[in-house]
Design an enzyme around this catalytic site. Structure first.
Site, short mmCIF file in Angstrom:
data_model
loop_
_atom_site.label_atom_id
_atom_site.label_comp_id
_atom_site.label_asym_id
_atom_site.label_seq_id
_atom_site.Cartn_x
_atom_site.Cartn_y
_atom_site.Cartn_z
N CYS A 1 0.82 -1.21 0.00
CA CYS A 1 0.00 0.00 0.00
C CYS A 1 0.85 1.26 0.00
O CYS A 1 0.68 2.14 -0.82
CB CYS A 1 -0.95 0.00 1.19
SG CYS A 1 -2.19 -1.28 1.04
N HIS A 2 1.76 1.37 0.95
CA HIS A 2 2.52 2.60 1.06
C HIS A 2 4.01 2.35 1.23
O HIS A 2 4.75 3.22 1.69
CB HIS A 2 1.98 3.47 2.19
CG HIS A 2 0.52 3.71 2.07
ND1 HIS A 2 -0.41 2.94 2.73
CD2 HIS A 2 -0.18 4.57 1.31
CE1 HIS A 2 -1.62 3.34 2.39
NE2 HIS A 2 -1.51 4.32 1.53
#
Lengths: 419, 169
Positions: B133-134
């Protein structure tokens, strides 16, 4: 704004209006004096009202067939798509309608930024608008969760986890929002409830937004006050009604194009996979209209500061009437602001682009520069510009640039110099 | 009017506000608390997992309280790598011994401490986990090494019921 007293013609109308002045209100709305130089960027208020009504009507219909339960939500959406008469059409209008709503609201907001519509005496209109925008984002986010696909589930997980960045109470708040230890059925049912509620809150705020607008009246492309209503304005009906109607027709063509030709292009294929709490999609992205803020969130390497930066990017807009120190409203007469305005537009588009890309390498660097510039624009450039910028002379009235011989501002301006 | 003397009416106002505030609080609290995890959610039993078929270098993921739990039987290299890391190199300093009671078995919540995604196994710069995701990187002990996540992946309460069974919760 209309000062004249309204008296209904019929006897019954008069009787009713004395008891509930609805007819007076209708008369005010039709006669409402509107600057006669409004261009097509001013038609998006009406378009947005249309979008809100469309979302409410299609949403009500969808709620008749949708089941808000973790085990059944995904199947009930497929049921709408395959079995319900015209279900596919209604759902595609609702899903693309959200995107159209944001498209229109971004044009509406950037219109305000260009023509300085947020400045005195219209600060309250602007702030109500920002609250509506925030509620729109909340409604869109919760609506995206309802089909209970992979993007629904993981989007909900990531966004609710933003609250865990709050020191001390963060984890407790997240558990409270979820109603459990992860996003699950209790989360889905409460999101459905709130998704149903928020559009009606927006509707109420829209009434206040228009009410607050009708106190000072519309801003206009030259950004100066109305001098003589009889010369500078036209009644709302039929002039603006027809113009808004034509713009709405054009907008509907774009809307219909998405609904009928590319109904899924703005969505994400992963959301046609049912939610799985064990597998996160490899590349998780929010809907396009939230991407600039997502890019800001990811550009900060610290969890709490990332969340703070993202929220600040939205809330900074509410302070805009006081951050912009220039007395001149319209960018037409602000040669420097006009350039910075377009740089800001490009900056936000770049943020949106990198928000959709993986957060690594060059993309991350671009996101960081663009984030820094976003805040620089509002916190440094705008306040300083009001003092430093040499603005162009503004026309004497709304009518002057038109009847002063030319509709070209520059010519009208030069003409004034010679006089 | 300008006299600042407290009179009977001031007392009545203050008392009314105080009682009113308590009353509003008493009504609002149930409305807020109903959103907290309910009795059925809290009552979710612990999970027992049979790990007899798990070979070294393999991970299984089980669901516990709606969240994934990674159970990894680590290889000797992974254990050595996890133990060799200096504590000062860590963002959230924690010894490998404190995370894996039996060094061969790593049991942890498969939830990224940034925003709750499920990290991918055997990915990232530290041969441990990588969150898509990040971009948080975790090492072979599930400790945060790089990226926005603030802390190591959480170790739940667990125990070996017998040589082949782990009880989580």
């Amino acid at each position: 704004m209309s000062d004249h007293e309204y008296t209904p013609k019929s006897k019954f109308g008069k009787w009713f209006n004395d008891r509930l002045p609805l007819l007076s209100l209708a008369s005010h709305l039709t006669d409402y004096p509107t600057p006669k130089n409004l261009n097509y960027w001013w038609t998006f208020g009406g378009i947005l009202t249309f979008c809100l009504i469309t979302q409410i009507v299609t949403g009500l219909v969808l709620a008749m067939h949708y089941i808000a339960h973790a085990d059944m939500a995904f199947d009930s959406v497929e049921h709408i798509m395959r079995d319900v008469n015209y279900g596919w059409l209604i759902r595609y209008i609702h899903a693309n309608g959200a995107s159209m709503f944001f498209l229109a609201v971004y044009i509406h907001i950037f219109r305000s930024l260009f023509y300085g519509s947020y400045k005195s005496p219209r600060e309250v209109i602007w702030i109500i608008g920002i609250i509506i925008y925030l509620l729109m984002m909340a409604a869109a986010f919760m609506g995206y969760v309802l089909p209970w696909g992979q993007m629904s589930f993981w989007g909900a997980t990531v966004i609710t986890n933003l609250f865990s960045a709050i020191p001390l109470v963060g984890e407790g708040i997240v558990t409270w929002l979820w109603g459990g230890y992860s996003v699950d059925n209790p989360t889905l049912t409460r999101f459905f409830t709130l998704h149903y509620l928020i559009p009606f809150l927006i509707l109420g705020l829209v009434v206040l937004h228009i009410w607050a607008l009708h106190v000072p009246g519309n801003n206009n492309p030259v950004g100066i006050d109305i001098q003589k209503p009889s010369k500078d304005t036209v009644p709302f009906h039929p002039y603006i009604v027809i113009k808004d109607g034509f713009a709405l027709l054009m907008f509907s063509i774009v809307f219909a194009f998405f609904v009928f030709y590319t109904p899924n292009i703005l969505g994400h294929a992963d959301n046609y996979i049912e939610a799985d709490p064990l597998v996160t999609p490899a590349h998780i992205v929010p809907e396009w209209y939230l991407l600039p803020f997502y890019a800001i969130l990811r550009s900060v390497p610290d969890k709490l500061l990332g969340v703070v930066a993202m929220l600040s990017a939205i809330f900074i807009l509410a302070a805009l009437p006081w951050l912009d120190t220039s007395k001149i409203r319209s960018a037409v007469f602000r040669p420097l602001y006009r350039q910075f305005y377009w740089i800001l537009v490009a900056d936000v588009l770049i943020l949106g682009y990198v928000g959709a890309m993986p957060a690594e390498g060059l993309y991350l660097l671009i996101a960081r520069v663009a984030t820094a510039y976003y805040f620089l624009h509002f916190l440094v450039i705008l306040p300083v510009l009001g003092f430093k910028e040499k603005t162009l002379p503004i026309p004497l009235s709304i009518t002057e640039p038109v009847l002063g011989g030319s509709s070209n501002f520059a010519l009208a301006k030069n003409k004034k110099k010679f006089e | 009017m300008s006299e600042k003397k407290t009179n009977r009416r001031d007392f009545l106002f203050t008392a009314t506000y105080a009682v009113g505030a308590v009353g509003v609080g008493a009504v609002v609290w149930p409305m807020i608390d109903q959103m907290n995890p309910d009795a059925s959610v809290k009552a979710l039993a612990s999970t027992e997992v049979d790990v007899s078929s798990l070979n070294p270098g393999k991970t299984i993921t089980v669901l516990w309280r709606g969240k994934p739990v990674f159970i990894r039987r680590r290889t000797q290299e992974e254990i050595a790598e996890a133990k060799s890391v200096k504590l000062e190199d860590l963002k959230d300093p924690q010894k490998d011994e404190d995370r894996a009671k039996d060094p061969e078995w790593l049991v942890m919540l498969g939830v990224c401490t940034h925003l709750g995604c499920v990290p991918l196994d055997q990915k990232g710069d530290y041969n441990g986990w990588f969150c898509p995701c990040h971009g948080s990187h975790y090492d072979t002990s599930g400790r945060i090494r790089k990226g926005p996540a603030p802390t190591n992946m959480e170790i739940p309460k667990y125990e070996f019921v017998n040589a082949n069974t782990i009880k989580i919760g």
